[in-house]
Enzyme design. Sequence first.
Site, PDB file in Angstrom:
ATOM      1  N   ASP A   1       0.838  -1.200   0.000  1.00  0.00           N
ATOM      2  CA  ASP A   1       0.000   0.000   0.000  1.00  0.00           C
ATOM      3  C   ASP A   1       0.876   1.254   0.000  1.00  0.00           C
ATOM      4  O   ASP A   1       1.552   1.554   0.983  1.00  0.00           O
ATOM      5  CB  ASP A   1      -0.881   0.011   1.262  1.00  0.00           C
ATOM      6  CG  ASP A   1      -1.798   1.220   1.282  1.00  0.00           C
ATOM      7  OD1 ASP A   1      -2.884   1.140   0.691  1.00  0.00           O
ATOM      8  OD2 ASP A   1      -1.418   2.268   1.863  1.00  0.00           O
TER       9      ASP A   1
ATOM     10  N   TYR B   1       3.225   9.846  -0.688  1.00  0.00           N
ATOM     11  CA  TYR B   1       4.300   9.263   0.131  1.00  0.00           C
ATOM     12  C   TYR B   1       5.677   9.477  -0.505  1.00  0.00           C
ATOM     13  O   TYR B   1       6.695   9.305   0.160  1.00  0.00           O
ATOM     14  CB  TYR B   1       4.093   7.751   0.362  1.00  0.00           C
ATOM     15  CG  TYR B   1       2.818   7.353   1.075  1.00  0.00           C
ATOM     16  CD1 TYR B   1       1.994   8.299   1.682  1.00  0.00           C
ATOM     17  CD2 TYR B   1       2.435   6.010   1.145  1.00  0.00           C
ATOM     18  CE1 TYR B   1       0.821   7.928   2.320  1.00  0.00           C
ATOM     19  CE2 TYR B   1       1.262   5.634   1.791  1.00  0.00           C
ATOM     20  CZ  TYR B   1       0.452   6.592   2.369  1.00  0.00           C
ATOM     21  OH  TYR B   1      -0.708   6.215   2.999  1.00  0.00           O
TER      22      TYR B   1
ATOM     23  N   LYS C   1      -2.749   5.839  -4.347  1.00  0.00           N
ATOM     24  CA  LYS C   1      -3.880   6.740  -4.035  1.00  0.00           C
ATOM     25  C   LYS C   1      -3.732   8.078  -4.746  1.00  0.00           C
ATOM     26  O   LYS C   1      -2.616   8.579  -4.926  1.00  0.00           O
ATOM     27  CB  LYS C   1      -3.946   6.987  -2.514  1.00  0.00           C
ATOM     28  CG  LYS C   1      -3.866   5.720  -1.701  1.00  0.00           C
ATOM     29  CD  LYS C   1      -4.054   5.950  -0.214  1.00  0.00           C
ATOM     30  CE  LYS C   1      -3.640   4.704   0.562  1.00  0.00           C
ATOM     31  NZ  LYS C   1      -2.211   4.645   0.902  1.00  0.00           N
TER      32      LYS C   1
ATOM     33  N   HIS D   1      -7.687   9.404  -1.955  1.00  0.00           N
ATOM     34  CA  HIS D   1      -7.005   9.421  -0.651  1.00  0.00           C
ATOM     35  C   HIS D   1      -7.859  10.039   0.464  1.00  0.00           C
ATOM     36  O   HIS D   1      -7.804   9.604   1.615  1.00  0.00           O
ATOM     37  CB  HIS D   1      -5.697  10.210  -0.785  1.00  0.00           C
ATOM     38  CG  HIS D   1      -4.631   9.782   0.176  1.00  0.00           C
ATOM     39  ND1 HIS D   1      -3.307   9.712  -0.150  1.00  0.00           N
ATOM     40  CD2 HIS D   1      -4.691   9.389   1.480  1.00  0.00           C
ATOM     41  CE1 HIS D   1      -2.603   9.298   0.894  1.00  0.00           C
ATOM     42  NE2 HIS D   1      -3.433   9.102   1.890  1.00  0.00           N
TER      43      HIS D   1
HETATM   44  N1  LIG Z   1      -5.248   6.436   3.609  1.00  0.00           N
HETATM   45  C1  LIG Z   1      -4.695   7.160   4.564  1.00  0.00           C
HETATM   46  O1  LIG Z   1      -5.042   8.337   4.766  1.00  0.00           O
HETATM   47  C2  LIG Z   1      -3.639   6.530   5.432  1.00  0.00           C
HETATM   48  C3  LIG Z   1      -3.234   7.183   6.598  1.00  0.00           C
HETATM   49  C4  LIG Z   1      -2.284   6.564   7.402  1.00  0.00           C
HETATM   50  C5  LIG Z   1      -1.747   5.339   7.028  1.00  0.00           C
HETATM   51  N2  LIG Z   1      -2.135   4.746   5.860  1.00  0.00           N
HETATM   52  C6  LIG Z   1      -1.549   3.460   5.415  1.00  0.00           C
HETATM   53  O2  LIG Z   1      -1.552   2.538   6.498  1.00  0.00           O
HETATM   54  C7  LIG Z   1      -0.213   2.116   6.765  1.00  0.00           C
HETATM   55  C8  LIG Z   1      -0.031   1.800   8.240  1.00  0.00           C
HETATM   56  O3  LIG Z   1      -0.339   2.901   9.059  1.00  0.00           O
HETATM   57  P1  LIG Z   1       0.761   3.767   9.837  1.00  0.00           P
HETATM   58  O4  LIG Z   1       2.012   3.743   9.063  1.00  0.00           O
HETATM   59  O5  LIG Z   1       0.151   5.063  10.141  1.00  0.00           O
HETATM   60  O6  LIG Z   1       0.942   3.077  11.243  1.00  0.00           O
HETATM   61  P2  LIG Z   1       0.954   1.627  11.913  1.00  0.00           P
HETATM   62  O7  LIG Z   1       1.122   0.543  10.938  1.00  0.00           O
HETATM   63  O8  LIG Z   1      -0.212   1.613  12.821  1.00  0.00           O
HETATM   64  O9  LIG Z   1       2.258   1.764  12.820  1.00  0.00           O
HETATM   65  C9  LIG Z   1       3.519   1.992  12.277  1.00  0.00           C
HETATM   66  C10 LIG Z   1       4.478   2.292  13.414  1.00  0.00           C
HETATM   67  O10 LIG Z   1       4.604   1.151  14.267  1.00  0.00           O
HETATM   68  C11 LIG Z   1       5.975   0.697  14.284  1.00  0.00           C
HETATM   69  N3  LIG Z   1       5.938  -0.776  14.219  1.00  0.00           N
HETATM   70  C12 LIG Z   1       5.567  -1.558  13.182  1.00  0.00           C
HETATM   71  N4  LIG Z   1       5.616  -2.854  13.491  1.00  0.00           N
HETATM   72  C13 LIG Z   1       6.046  -2.912  14.777  1.00  0.00           C
HETATM   73  C14 LIG Z   1       6.292  -3.981  15.682  1.00  0.00           C
HETATM   74  N5  LIG Z   1       6.100  -5.245  15.318  1.00  0.00           N
HETATM   75  N6  LIG Z   1       6.718  -3.682  16.926  1.00  0.00           N
HETATM   76  C15 LIG Z   1       6.909  -2.391  17.309  1.00  0.00           C
HETATM   77  N7  LIG Z   1       6.681  -1.335  16.500  1.00  0.00           N
HETATM   78  C16 LIG Z   1       6.240  -1.593  15.251  1.00  0.00           C
HETATM   79  C17 LIG Z   1       6.614   1.303  13.040  1.00  0.00           C
HETATM   80  O11 LIG Z   1       8.000   1.528  13.238  1.00  0.00           O
HETATM   81  P3  LIG Z   1       9.122   0.870  12.289  1.00  0.00           P
HETATM   82  O12 LIG Z   1       8.822   1.262  10.865  1.00  0.00           O
HETATM   83  O13 LIG Z   1      10.376   1.464  12.799  1.00  0.00           O
HETATM   84  O14 LIG Z   1       9.041  -0.621  12.502  1.00  0.00           O
HETATM   85  C18 LIG Z   1       5.867   2.625  12.930  1.00  0.00           C
HETATM   86  O15 LIG Z   1       6.419   3.578  13.798  1.00  0.00           O
HETATM   87  C19 LIG Z   1       0.626   3.296   6.247  1.00  0.00           C
HETATM   88  O16 LIG Z   1       1.980   2.974   6.080  1.00  0.00           O
HETATM   89  C20 LIG Z   1      -0.103   3.614   4.978  1.00  0.00           C
HETATM   90  O17 LIG Z   1       0.230   2.689   3.958  1.00  0.00           O
HETATM   91  C21 LIG Z   1      -3.087   5.322   5.063  1.00  0.00           C
END
Ligand SMILES: NC(=O)c1ccc[n+]([C@@H]2O[C@H](COP(=O)([O-])OP(=O)(O)OC[C@H]3O[C@@H](n4cnc5c(N)ncnc54)[C@H](OP(=O)(O)O)[C@@H]3O)[C@@H](O)[C@H]2O)c1
Length: 275
Positions: free
Chosen positions: A49, A54, A79, A112
């Site tokens: 994704d 990004y 997106k 998005h």
């Molecule tokens: N459509 C939208 O508006 C929107 C908005 C936000 C996000 N998204 C999508 O959703 C994805 C995920 O959401 P997100 O990036 O906001 O947050 P998330 O997946 O909820 O959390 C990511 C955070 O958690 C840490 N992490 C990941 N796995 C871990 C583990 N096993 N143990 C400890 N820490 C861990 C990561 O650090 P490290 O990288 O250092 O491991 C990072 O700081 C995004 O990357 C994006 O593709 C979409």
Amino acid sequence: MSELSLTSTIPTNQTISVPLLGLGVWKSRPKECFDAVKSALEVGYRHIDTAAIYGNEADVGRAIDESGIKRSEIFLVTKLWNADQGFEEAQKAIDVSLKKLGTDYVDMYLIHFPVSGKRKESWKALEKIKKEGKAKSIGVSNFMVTHLKELLNETEIIPAMNQVEYHPFLQDTKLKEYCEKNGILLEAYSPLAHGQKLEDERVTKLAKKYNKSNAQILIRWSLQSGNVVIPKSKNPIRIKENADVFDFTLSQDDMKEISNWNENFRTCWDPTTVD
Ligand SMILES: NC(=O)c1ccc[n+]([C@@H]2O[C@H](COP(=O)([O-])OP(=O)(O)OC[C@H]3O[C@@H](n4cnc5c(N)ncnc54)[C@H](OP(=O)(O)O)[C@@H]3O)[C@@H](O)[C@H]2O)c1
């Protein structure tokens, strides 16, 4: 649930199935993103994704290309960014994204964010983009019930998916019910609450009980809730850990307990006030 695996898919309303678990790459810088996507594909992820905003579509494309895995085996999502919304603009934006990704099509193209005054025209463009084969399926992101209702009144094609922030601390059950009723898959972004709730003591308690990590508990909860889920990590060990969630099942009692944790804790942007 326990018989599911990393490559398990769920059908959409648009004759394409989505792998239940994918890798998110928001905030992964170019080199990190390239390495993360490569690691994920090696571990067995088949769903990536990204988004135009990004700034890492080219790195995603290069990692897919160099993985040696057939493009057709990977579910690739990007997106349409807010500044590119509108009928003509969106058609240009997909071409730019495809060029960066180094591919002729994406598996899903999402609006998005429900930008006021633009989202309907953008959707019409996405319908055209789908018909032209540049996206195998189309959907939305950050759409609340009001935005979906408005869209469904106008659309020829119903969105395949709505990607929204969703985790135990932000459970919009009305939105989930609305999506289910209308055949729209809910995809949980920020399933780890952007890393901000990993230390919650209730999560830690469950992690000890199931002998899994805190992140794995949150990801497993998303899957058992019937959501598609896209945790992000740039770290190869965590990427592997986040995919190792198919050898245990949260009990019905624990699922029920987690359903009480909602505190409307939003880590990302808030679409609820967009008219
Ligand atoms: N459509 C939208 O508006 C929107 C908005 C936000 C996000 N998204 C999508 O959703 C994805 C995920 O959401 P997100 O990036 O906001 O947050 P998330 O997946 O909820 O959390 C990511 C955070 O958690 C840490 N992490 C990941 N796995 C871990 C583990 N096993 N143990 C400890 N820490 C861990 C990561 O650090 P490290 O990288 O250092 O491991 C990072 O700081 C995004 O990357 C994006 O593709 C979409």
